[in-house]
Design a protein around this motif. Structure first.
Motif, PDB file in Angstrom:
ATOM      1  N   LYS A 105      -6.180  -4.022  -8.542  1.00  0.00           N
ATOM      2  CA  LYS A 105      -7.363  -3.312  -8.043  1.00  0.00           C
ATOM      3  C   LYS A 105      -7.076  -2.712  -6.654  1.00  0.00           C
ATOM      4  CE  LYS A 105     -12.310  -4.066  -7.430  1.00  0.00           C
ATOM      5  NZ  LYS A 105     -13.414  -5.018  -7.432  1.00  0.00           N
ATOM      6  N   ALA A 108      -4.711   0.303  -6.881  1.00  0.00           N
ATOM      7  CA  ALA A 108      -5.441   1.494  -7.355  1.00  0.00           C
ATOM      8  C   ALA A 108      -6.261   2.090  -6.214  1.00  0.00           C
ATOM      9  CB  ALA A 108      -6.346   1.100  -8.523  1.00  0.00           C
ATOM     10  N   LYS A 109      -6.888   1.237  -5.425  1.00  0.00           N
ATOM     11  CA  LYS A 109      -7.717   1.704  -4.306  1.00  0.00           C
ATOM     12  C   LYS A 109      -6.842   2.385  -3.239  1.00  0.00           C
ATOM     13  CE  LYS A 109     -11.700   0.929  -1.757  1.00  0.00           C
ATOM     14  NZ  LYS A 109     -13.098   0.805  -2.043  1.00  0.00           N
ATOM     15  N   LYS A 111      -4.062   3.899  -3.762  1.00  0.00           N
ATOM     16  CA  LYS A 111      -3.561   5.188  -4.264  1.00  0.00           C
ATOM     17  C   LYS A 111      -4.644   6.275  -4.280  1.00  0.00           C
ATOM     18  CE  LYS A 111       0.370   3.559  -6.899  1.00  0.00           C
ATOM     19  NZ  LYS A 111       0.844   3.049  -8.186  1.00  0.00           N
ATOM     20  N   THR A 112      -5.922   5.883  -4.261  1.00  0.00           N
ATOM     21  CA  THR A 112      -6.978   6.892  -4.411  1.00  0.00           C
ATOM     22  C   THR A 112      -7.877   7.047  -3.188  1.00  0.00           C
ATOM     23  OG1 THR A 112      -8.328   5.195  -5.465  1.00  0.00           O
ATOM     24  CG2 THR A 112      -7.129   6.678  -6.943  1.00  0.00           C
ATOM     25  N   THR A 113      -7.685   6.212  -2.169  1.00  0.00           N
ATOM     26  CA  THR A 113      -8.550   6.315  -0.964  1.00  0.00           C
ATOM     27  C   THR A 113      -7.672   6.285   0.295  1.00  0.00           C
ATOM     28  OG1 THR A 113      -8.780   3.930  -0.644  1.00  0.00           O
ATOM     29  CG2 THR A 113     -10.375   4.969  -2.139  1.00  0.00           C
ATOM     30  N   ASP A 114      -8.326   6.157   1.453  1.00  0.00           N
ATOM     31  CA  ASP A 114      -7.583   6.109   2.724  1.00  0.00           C
ATOM     32  C   ASP A 114      -6.984   4.723   3.007  1.00  0.00           C
ATOM     33  OD1 ASP A 114      -8.225   8.690   3.220  1.00  0.00           O
ATOM     34  OD2 ASP A 114      -9.962   8.224   4.502  1.00  0.00           O
ATOM     35  N   GLU A 116      -4.534   1.919   3.279  1.00  0.00           N
ATOM     36  CA  GLU A 116      -3.055   1.963   3.252  1.00  0.00           C
ATOM     37  C   GLU A 116      -2.464   0.612   2.886  1.00  0.00           C
ATOM     38  OE1 GLU A 116      -0.829   4.435   6.445  1.00  0.00           O
ATOM     39  OE2 GLU A 116      -2.557   3.450   7.390  1.00  0.00           O
ATOM     40  N   ALA A 344       0.942   0.522  -1.566  1.00  0.00           N
ATOM     41  CA  ALA A 344       1.037   1.312  -2.804  1.00  0.00           C
ATOM     42  C   ALA A 344       2.263   0.897  -3.618  1.00  0.00           C
ATOM     43  CB  ALA A 344       1.110   2.796  -2.458  1.00  0.00           C
TER      44      ALA A 344
END
Ligand SMILES: C=C(O[C@H]1C=CC=C(C(=O)O)[C@@H]1O)C(=O)O
Length: 369
Positions: A105, A108-109, A111-114, A116, A344
């Motif tokens: 989870k 995924a977060k 890779k899709t949000t700010d 790091e 990531a």
């Protein structure tokens, strides 16, 4: 004598009065502070003096064991003890699925949000009836280069640990701090080869610390990353040092929590932790240690001092460590806390295994030599 000090610890425990006993990395001196009543003293702004025990979440109060006098100190007599690496309890697998899903989870977060980096952890419940004084003795003998402690407050609980991480150490205006991130299992005679994931994770923590320290310090020096051993693990570590511009409390507030225990951006990572980990961290990944201690040094004058008088120098010092590799002691069991940094590039099974390896540091303390 060490045994006399431990008798005092035992008496304090049976009277349900707060205390802390601790030993700094590579020191054989054990210091103790005993509180005379069972009051909870909380920190308001880190200008207080005493031994601080602060939780991960800075919204919750940090606790102070006040020292009215210089802490009692004695040498401990043990030789360093070798130890077996314990097998991890089978019940552990029940947490495996949850932890792997939690890491997925987070990846995924990221890779899709700010977001790091976020440090994710878990808590193991292990049966244990060994007395805390024996557990502390083992910690002293087995992890000589860690900060080792046993802390007790009747209204808060009993914790002990052996942490490799300095939050900050300040003497007068000079400070040192540490970015610790990147982990591999220790192999006798070998040296780890650090991959891109660990190097990036380490750099992210160092860069964050540089950015928060910049406005608050002068002569900031950042060493090159080095490999250090902590029990059965290797870590990647970078030392930071310099001089503070203001008061020690500015640095403490700026540094905690670093991305070595929380993540980056800090608030986003903290929010992810508080909503997704399925247990309260309490004091794990908080910090602890000597706060604003006043050390008086009496010196006799040398030949340069014409009046030939003795003089006194007063040194203020703070020496704080991040509460890692720790456990909370309950009636018939202990709670062990372990975590790792997720980026990531994290492999969820690898991150699970890292927490299994980290759990061996405290599990080993539950095992006789
Ligand atoms: C959060 C923990 O470790 C931190 C400190 C050193 C290395 C870490 C890592 O490689 O992920 C963690 O950031 C822990 O040991 O519970």
């Amino acid at each position: 004598m060490f045994s006399a000090l431990m008798d005092k610890v035992l008496a304090q425990l049976s009277q349900e009065l707060p205390f802390v006993v601790y030993s700094k990395p590579d020191e054989r001196v054990v210091k103790a502070i005993f509180q005379e009543d069972a009051k909870i003293h909380t920190i308001s702004d880190f200008t207080e003096t005493g031994f601080v025990f602060a939780p991960f979440d800075s919204e919750s109060p940090a606790i102070l064991i006040k020292n009215t006098e210089t802490p009692e100190a004695t040498e401990y007599p043990f030789e360093t003890e070798a130890y077996e690496h314990p097998t991890v309890p089978l019940a552990d697998t029940s947490q495996k699925k949850f932890h792997i899903q939690l890491v997925e989870k987070a990846v995924a977060k990221i890779k899709t949000t700010d977001l790091e980096k976020v440090v994710l952890s878990r808590r193991l419940n292990v049966p244990c009836t060994t007395h805390v004084i024996e557990l502390f003795r083992r910690i002293l003998a087995r992890y000589p280069n860690a900060f080792r402690y046993l802390w007790y407050h009747p209204k808060v609980g009993c914790w002990l640990g052996a942490t490799p991480e300095i939050l900050v150490s300040i003497e007068n205006k000079r400070f040192t701090s540490m970015s610790l991130a990147g982990t591999k299992p220790y192999v006798e005679g070998g040296t780890p080869s650090w991959g891109k994931k660990e190097q990036e994770e380490q750099k992210l923590v160092t860069d964050y610390m540089k950015s928060v320290l910049k406005g608050k310090t002068v002569d900031l020096q950042v060493a090159t990353p080095e490999t250090v051993r902590a029990g059965n693990l290797w870590h990647l570590q970078t030392r930071l040092s310099g001089r503070t511009k203001g008061n020690p409390n500015d640095l403490i507030k700026a540094l905690h929590p670093t991305p070595a225990v929380c993540g980056s951006p800090m608030l986003m990572a903290k929010n992810f932790i508080l909503t997704n980990e399925n247990y309260p961290r309490e004091f794990y990944t908080g910090f602890l240690g000597e706060l604003n201690f006043i050390n008086e040094i009496n010196r006799t004058s040398d030949k340069n001092n014409r009046e030939n008088k003795a003089y006194r120098a007063v040194k203020a010092s703070t020496s704080l460590f991040v509460n890692l590799r720790c456990m909370q002691v309950l009636e018939d069991n202990v709670l062990l806390y372990v975590g790792g940094g997720i980026t990531a590039a994290s492999d969820p099974i690898g991150e699970w295994e890292e927490t299994v390896n980290k759990s061996k540091t405290m599990l080993q303390v539950l095992t006789k030599a």
